[in-house]
Structure formats: C-alpha cells, structure tokens
Design a protein around this motif. Structure first.
Motif, short mmCIF file in Angstrom:
data_model
loop_
_atom_site.label_atom_id
_atom_site.label_comp_id
_atom_site.label_asym_id
_atom_site.label_seq_id
_atom_site.Cartn_x
_atom_site.Cartn_y
_atom_site.Cartn_z
N UNK A 127 0.72 -1.16 -0.09
CA UNK A 127 0.14 0.10 0.05
C UNK A 127 0.80 1.21 -0.07
N UNK A 128 2.14 1.31 0.55
CA UNK A 128 3.10 2.49 0.80
C UNK A 128 4.16 2.04 0.37
N UNK A 154 -4.04 8.61 -10.15
CA UNK A 154 -5.40 8.91 -10.06
C UNK A 154 -6.27 7.54 -9.98
N UNK A 155 -7.30 7.37 -9.54
CA UNK A 155 -8.16 6.10 -9.16
C UNK A 155 -7.29 5.04 -8.32
N UNK A 156 -6.12 5.45 -7.74
CA UNK A 156 -5.60 4.30 -7.04
C UNK A 156 -5.19 5.10 -5.86
N UNK A 157 -6.17 5.39 -4.82
CA UNK A 157 -5.92 6.10 -3.91
C UNK A 157 -5.09 5.20 -2.60
N UNK A 158 -5.58 3.70 -3.05
CA UNK A 158 -5.16 2.67 -2.08
C UNK A 158 -3.48 2.61 -2.27
N UNK A 203 -0.54 9.96 9.98
CA UNK A 203 0.35 9.56 9.70
C UNK A 203 0.69 7.91 10.25
N UNK A 204 1.11 6.87 9.44
CA UNK A 204 0.95 5.63 9.86
C UNK A 204 2.20 5.53 11.09
N UNK A 205 1.85 4.59 11.90
CA UNK A 205 2.64 4.55 13.16
C UNK A 205 3.99 4.10 12.82
#
Lengths: 140, 144
Positions: free
Chosen positions: A6-7, A47-51, B119-121
């Motif tokens: 996700x990040x 865009x369209x992928x805020x996840x 903010x993620x931990x």
C-alpha cells in the motif's frame, strides 16, 4: 497472508519539488500532506488508485545519520536507484503526454515479452518503468 | 573507511533490540553482546555507523515512544514514563523537555486537542525520533 503493497517510500531531494513533479508532470494526486513536529508526511497516488501511496521523503535524521543521508541523496542524484514499475493502459500515449510535460525518458516505448515498456526518471533521479502489460502478463 | 557489511548487520541488531525492547533495562554490555562486540568496540562502532551513541539512541527511542503514547492514548505522564522505561518521573520530564522542547503534559494536551496526525505509526516510529542535532542544540549530549 499479505494481500497488497500500500505504501512505498521514494527518496527525493526536495519534497516541494517532488510534489510539483508527481502532481504536475505525472498527474498524480496528493493523498496526504500532514506535518507532525518537523516530520512532513507527504504521499501521492496515481489517479483512481488512492489505495497505493508513494511516500515522498527526503533522506535525513532521524532515520539516517548525516553521512548516510548524504550517501543516499548522492545515489538518488546519480540515478543509481530504481524505485519501481508503474503500469499504464497505453504506453505510447502516456509517453507522449508525459514527454510533452517535460518528463525525462531513458527509453522509448518498446515491445518486451511482458508488454510495452518505457523508462523515465523523476526530478530527483529515481528511475521507473512504465509498462502496458500484455493480456498474458496482466498479473491476473 | 567504512565498517565491513557484517559489522553493520550486528550493529543493526543492537539497534533493533533497542527499538523493540526500549522499556527494558538495556545496558551497554547487553547491547554489545547482541552486536557480538566488546563494549568499547561496540560503542565506538555504533557511533561511527549511526552518528550517535547507543545511549543517545535508546533515550531518543524512549522519548519517541513516549510522544506516541502521549498523542494516542489516555495514559498519564507518569504512566507513560514507566511504559517507556524511565525509573523516575523527574528524569523522564527533563529528558522529554530537553529533546522535544516542551513538557510531556503540554505535548499531550496539544496533540490530544488537535487529534493524532494521519501518519501511519510505522513511519512515525522511523522518522520522528528526536534526533542528535536537537540533542546537541539542547546541550544534553551524554555518553553511553
């Protein structure tokens, strides 16, 4: 089980300049821009992928000592770090759009066994693949 | 000259131990054992690799964890000080003020009123530890 990523942290040389690049050049959207004490949490998403959030961070304390931060910045600036692969529905069209906005491409759209791929750099020096995957390689 | 990569791996294990078990009484011999190094070599190598002593790192980690508890729980300042491994409220408050620039109660009041930031931990853990530059500015540098 793990289901998705996700990040992703992208090391950049300047958050404001990176923000301008990712939103104005790539067309991404700001997901979160929040500051806590002296830490700025800045994420952007396609865009369209805020996840899926790219975390734009400058190498530095307290995550890294000064010497390490300078080494990472140097690697980014020298173009030694590849941050990942994006997908696009139409590689040539996106290549044309991004090129017209001033994005630096390292390679033009080219047929590969997994799809049509071009590669570009962000304004800090990170390189990315941008691929239009073929049906047989769409990951499904 | 850089340390060989295996040395960094051992030093990182000691750092990870402090991240994980910050509330424990972690002394330099215990950390040096984790890093497979002698006490003197460990402190010297740690500072060379990470730019700060193990003692500074552990203190900063405890204060960072305290900030998290003060922002996101209803624990009292005394409870937080115990939770992060301080034996006395006075030493906790003094270290907190020196590294953060305000008292624990002021910090808690400010963030509890504003609401915890989105903010993620995991990122606050890695990126909001009061760092060495502030240490030096505040004149609270200590050796492990």
């Amino acid at each position: 089980m793990i289901t998705a990523l996700s990040h992703t942290t992208i090391w950049v040389l300047d958050q404001d300049e990176a923000l301008e690049f990712y939103t104005q050049k790539l067309g991404f959207e700001v997901n979160t821009d929040a500051t806590m004490d002296d830490f700025r949490w800045l994420t952007v998403s396609p865009p369209e992928r805020p996840d899926y959030e790219l975390v734009l961070l400058v190498p530095g304390a307290p995550m890294m000592d000064e010497q390490s931060a300078e080494q990472v910045k140097a690697l980014v600036a020298k173009g030694a770090l590849g941050a990942g692969a994006f997908e696009t529905e139409h590689c040539q069209k996106t290549y044309d759009e991004l090129s017209s906005r001033g994005v630096t491409f390292l390679s033009e759209p080219t047929e590969r066994f997994y799809g049509i791929e071009a590669t570009f750099r962000d304004n800090s020096g990170n390189w990315f693949s941008m691929t239009q995957r073929t049906a047989a390689n769409d990951g499904n | 000259m850089h340390e060989p990569i295996p040395v960094y791996v051992h030093l990182r294990r000691a750092k990870d131990l402090m991240d994980r078990e910050y509330a424990r009484e972690l002394d330099v011999p215990a950390l040096a054992r984790e890093a497979h190094a002698s006490r003197a070599h460990f402190v010297r190598s740690f500072k060379k690799a990470f730019g700060e002593t193990p003692h500074q790192y552990l203190l900063q980690r405890r204060i960072e964890r305290a900030k998290e508890f003060l922002r996101s729980t209803g624990l009292s300042v005394t409870e937080v000080s115990i939770e992060v491994g301080f034996r006395s409220l006075g030493s906790f408050s003094a270290a907190f003020r020196a590294l953060v620039g305000e008292s624990p109660s002021d910090y808690a009041r400010r963030w509890r009123a504003a609401g915890a930031p989105p903010i993620p931990a995991c990122f606050t853990l890695m990126h909001t530890r009061p760092h060495r530059a502030l240490f030096e500015k505040q004149g609270t540098d200590q050796q492990a």
